[in-house]
Design a protein around this motif. Structure first.
Motif, PDB file in Angstrom:
ATOM      1  N   VAL A  11      -5.902 -11.302   2.178  1.00 16.32           N
ATOM      2  CA  VAL A  11      -6.310  -9.971   1.920  1.00 16.32           C
ATOM      3  C   VAL A  11      -7.215 -10.321   3.523  1.00 16.32           C
ATOM      4  CG1 VAL A  11      -8.044  -7.478   1.319  1.00 16.32           C
ATOM      5  CG2 VAL A  11      -6.916  -9.216  -0.731  1.00 16.32           C
ATOM      6  N   GLN A  57       0.016  -1.003  -7.201  1.00 11.51           N
ATOM      7  CA  GLN A  57      -0.284   0.160  -6.485  1.00 11.51           C
ATOM      8  C   GLN A  57      -1.013   1.461  -6.675  1.00 11.51           C
ATOM      9  OE1 GLN A  57       3.382   2.094  -3.794  1.00 11.51           O
ATOM     10  NE2 GLN A  57       4.558   0.941  -4.819  1.00 11.51           N
ATOM     11  N   LEU A  73      -1.789   9.787   0.145  1.00 13.15           N
ATOM     12  CA  LEU A  73      -1.202   8.523  -0.277  1.00 13.15           C
ATOM     13  C   LEU A  73      -1.372   6.938  -0.781  1.00 13.15           C
ATOM     14  CD1 LEU A  73      -1.817   5.773   2.782  1.00 13.15           C
ATOM     15  CD2 LEU A  73      -3.751   5.471   2.407  1.00 13.15           C
ATOM     16  N   TYR A  74      -0.992   5.614  -0.755  1.00 19.62           N
ATOM     17  CA  TYR A  74      -0.325   5.182  -1.944  1.00 19.62           C
ATOM     18  C   TYR A  74      -0.606   3.756  -1.094  1.00 19.62           C
ATOM     19  CZ  TYR A  74       2.816   8.271  -4.041  1.00 19.62           C
ATOM     20  OH  TYR A  74       3.412   9.499  -5.124  1.00 19.62           O
ATOM     21  N   LEU A  75      -1.508   2.671  -1.424  1.00 18.13           N
ATOM     22  CA  LEU A  75      -2.068   1.801  -1.028  1.00 18.13           C
ATOM     23  C   LEU A  75      -1.613   0.193  -2.080  1.00 18.13           C
ATOM     24  CD1 LEU A  75      -5.265   3.279  -0.111  1.00 18.13           C
ATOM     25  CD2 LEU A  75      -4.249   2.302   1.469  1.00 18.13           C
ATOM     26  N   GLY A  76      -1.042  -0.287  -1.464  1.00 21.51           N
ATOM     27  CA  GLY A  76      -0.699  -1.407  -2.419  1.00 21.51           C
ATOM     28  C   GLY A  76      -0.736  -2.791  -2.322  1.00 21.51           C
ATOM     29  N   VAL A  77      -0.570  -3.419  -2.584  1.00 21.83           N
ATOM     30  CA  VAL A  77      -1.489  -5.201  -2.285  1.00 21.83           C
ATOM     31  C   VAL A  77      -1.761  -5.506  -1.564  1.00 21.83           C
ATOM     32  CG1 VAL A  77      -0.899  -7.529  -2.541  1.00 21.83           C
ATOM     33  CG2 VAL A  77       0.274  -5.699  -3.814  1.00 21.83           C
ATOM     34  N   GLY A  78      -3.215  -6.085  -1.642  1.00 21.13           N
ATOM     35  CA  GLY A  78      -4.423  -6.696  -0.219  1.00 21.13           C
ATOM     36  C   GLY A  78      -5.362  -4.911   0.040  1.00 21.13           C
ATOM     37  N   GLN A  79      -4.662  -4.000  -0.137  1.00 17.97           N
ATOM     38  CA  GLN A  79      -5.336  -2.549   0.055  1.00 17.97           C
ATOM     39  C   GLN A  79      -6.911  -2.736  -0.357  1.00 17.97           C
ATOM     40  OE1 GLN A  79      -4.126  -2.273   3.760  1.00 17.97           O
ATOM     41  NE2 GLN A  79      -3.229  -4.109   2.517  1.00 17.97           N
ATOM     42  N   VAL A  99      -0.499   3.459 -10.244  1.00 22.91           N
ATOM     43  CA  VAL A  99       0.771   3.967 -10.030  1.00 22.91           C
ATOM     44  C   VAL A  99       1.515   2.815 -10.890  1.00 22.91           C
ATOM     45  CG1 VAL A  99       3.002   4.262  -8.563  1.00 22.91           C
ATOM     46  CG2 VAL A  99       0.389   4.969  -7.856  1.00 22.91           C
TER      47      VAL A  99
ATOM     48  N   PRO B  15       3.823  11.493   0.381  1.00 24.09           N
ATOM     49  CA  PRO B  15       2.850  10.648   1.661  1.00 24.09           C
ATOM     50  C   PRO B  15       3.259   9.238   1.733  1.00 24.09           C
ATOM     51  CG  PRO B  15       3.128  10.738  -1.732  1.00 24.09           C
ATOM     52  CD  PRO B  15       3.930  11.369  -0.342  1.00 24.09           C
ATOM     53  N   GLY B  16       2.969   8.170   3.054  1.00 25.63           N
ATOM     54  CA  GLY B  16       3.471   7.692   2.735  1.00 25.63           C
ATOM     55  C   GLY B  16       1.994   5.891   2.078  1.00 25.63           C
ATOM     56  N   ILE B  18       0.375   2.091   2.468  1.00 23.86           N
ATOM     57  CA  ILE B  18      -0.328   0.830   3.479  1.00 23.86           C
ATOM     58  C   ILE B  18       0.255  -0.842   2.322  1.00 23.86           C
ATOM     59  CG2 ILE B  18      -1.786  -0.272   4.839  1.00 23.86           C
ATOM     60  CD1 ILE B  18      -2.473   2.422   5.200  1.00 23.86           C
ATOM     61  N   LYS B  19       0.489  -0.391   2.529  1.00 25.28           N
ATOM     62  CA  LYS B  19       0.532  -2.416   1.444  1.00 25.28           C
ATOM     63  C   LYS B  19       0.772  -4.172   2.485  1.00 25.28           C
ATOM     64  CE  LYS B  19       5.141  -1.850  -0.394  1.00 25.28           C
ATOM     65  NZ  LYS B  19       5.875  -1.347  -1.700  1.00 25.28           N
ATOM     66  N   ASN B  20       0.472  -5.112   1.784  1.00 22.30           N
ATOM     67  CA  ASN B  20       1.019  -5.923   2.587  1.00 22.30           C
ATOM     68  C   ASN B  20       2.127  -6.783   2.057  1.00 22.30           C
ATOM     69  OD1 ASN B  20      -1.622  -6.564   3.555  1.00 22.30           O
ATOM     70  ND2 ASN B  20      -2.519  -8.009   2.067  1.00 22.30           N
TER      71      ASN B  20
END
Lengths: 149, 71
Positions: A11, A57, A73-79, A99, B15-16, B18-20
């Motif tokens: 992370v 997510q 916004l979507y936020l995935g792994v590590g965010q 999600v 929407p967009g 952000i991810k690793n």
């Protein structure tokens, strides 16, 4: 603890922390599991912790002044999510919703995080720098216009 | 290397995200942005790498939209 450290090492928020410092972060982090559609935190409520997405997510939902909600916004792994309330001590600026059927986050309580930063200013400096860089990345994401490319 | 990717959906309809990513994203590959499956149209580096992290923007299009444009 080793499983958690493996996750934390990947992370960006924790970039440049030593193994010992990561262990201290691990001690104040708590794993939380949410299912699809479950609310992780709600806009307008006090923000008592920030979260790191570990699996799946999350969706960041904003309710405007007219009461309309939209997906921002979507936020995935590590965010990192929920850090604004840590920085400005205001209420949640958005709601965050799971999600995936198994959405896993690590919650880091603001009071324990702040106490850790005060007791070890090097952790405090590195983490605050990394949070600032993460916010900068999010601003670049928001301002990016594909038609400019 | 860990790729921190800002996915922006072309057209602004969705929407967009952000991810690793742990494998380098490539033009033409598919990615889930929230619940929507998208195809990567373009990738660019947006700031210098730091440590193990590389910072990318990816412009994507929903797969269904791309299919209809191809017809």
């Amino acid at each position: 603890m080793e499983d958690l450290l493996q996750i934390l090492r990947r992370v960006e928020l924790f970039r440049d922390l030593t193994e010992e410092q990561l262990e201290q972060i691990g001690k104040i982090s708590k794993r939380e599991i949410y299912h699809k559609g479950e609310t992780i935190c709600k806009q307008g409520e006090p923000g008592d912790k920030m979260y790191v997405v570990s699996l799946g997510q999350v969706e960041v939902m904003v309710r405007d002044s007219k009461g309309n909600s939209y997906s921002a916004l979507y936020l995935g792994v590590g965010q990192l999510v929920g850090e604004m309330a840590l920085i400005d001590e205001g209420t949640r600026s958005a709601s965050v919703i799971g999600v995936d059927d198994e959405t896993v986050v690590y919650g880091i309580p603001n009071d324990r995080f702040t106490a850790l930063c005060v007791s070890d200013p090097e952790i405090g400096y590195i983490m605050m720098r990394n949070i600032a860089q993460d916010l900068s990345f999010k601003l670049r994401h928001r301002d990016f216009d594909p038609s400019d490319t | 290397m860990i790729y921190k990717v800002s996915y922006v959906v072309k057209g602004g309809e969705y929407p967009g995200s952000i991810k690793n990513e742990y494998e380098e994203p490539k033009v033409g590959s598919r990615v889930k942005v929230g619940p929507i499956e998208c195809e990567i149209l373009e990738i660019q580096q947006i700031m210098p790498p730091r440590g193990d992290f590389l910072f990318l923007h990816a412009t994507v299009v929903p797969v269904e939209n791309n299919k209809s444009e191809e017809k």
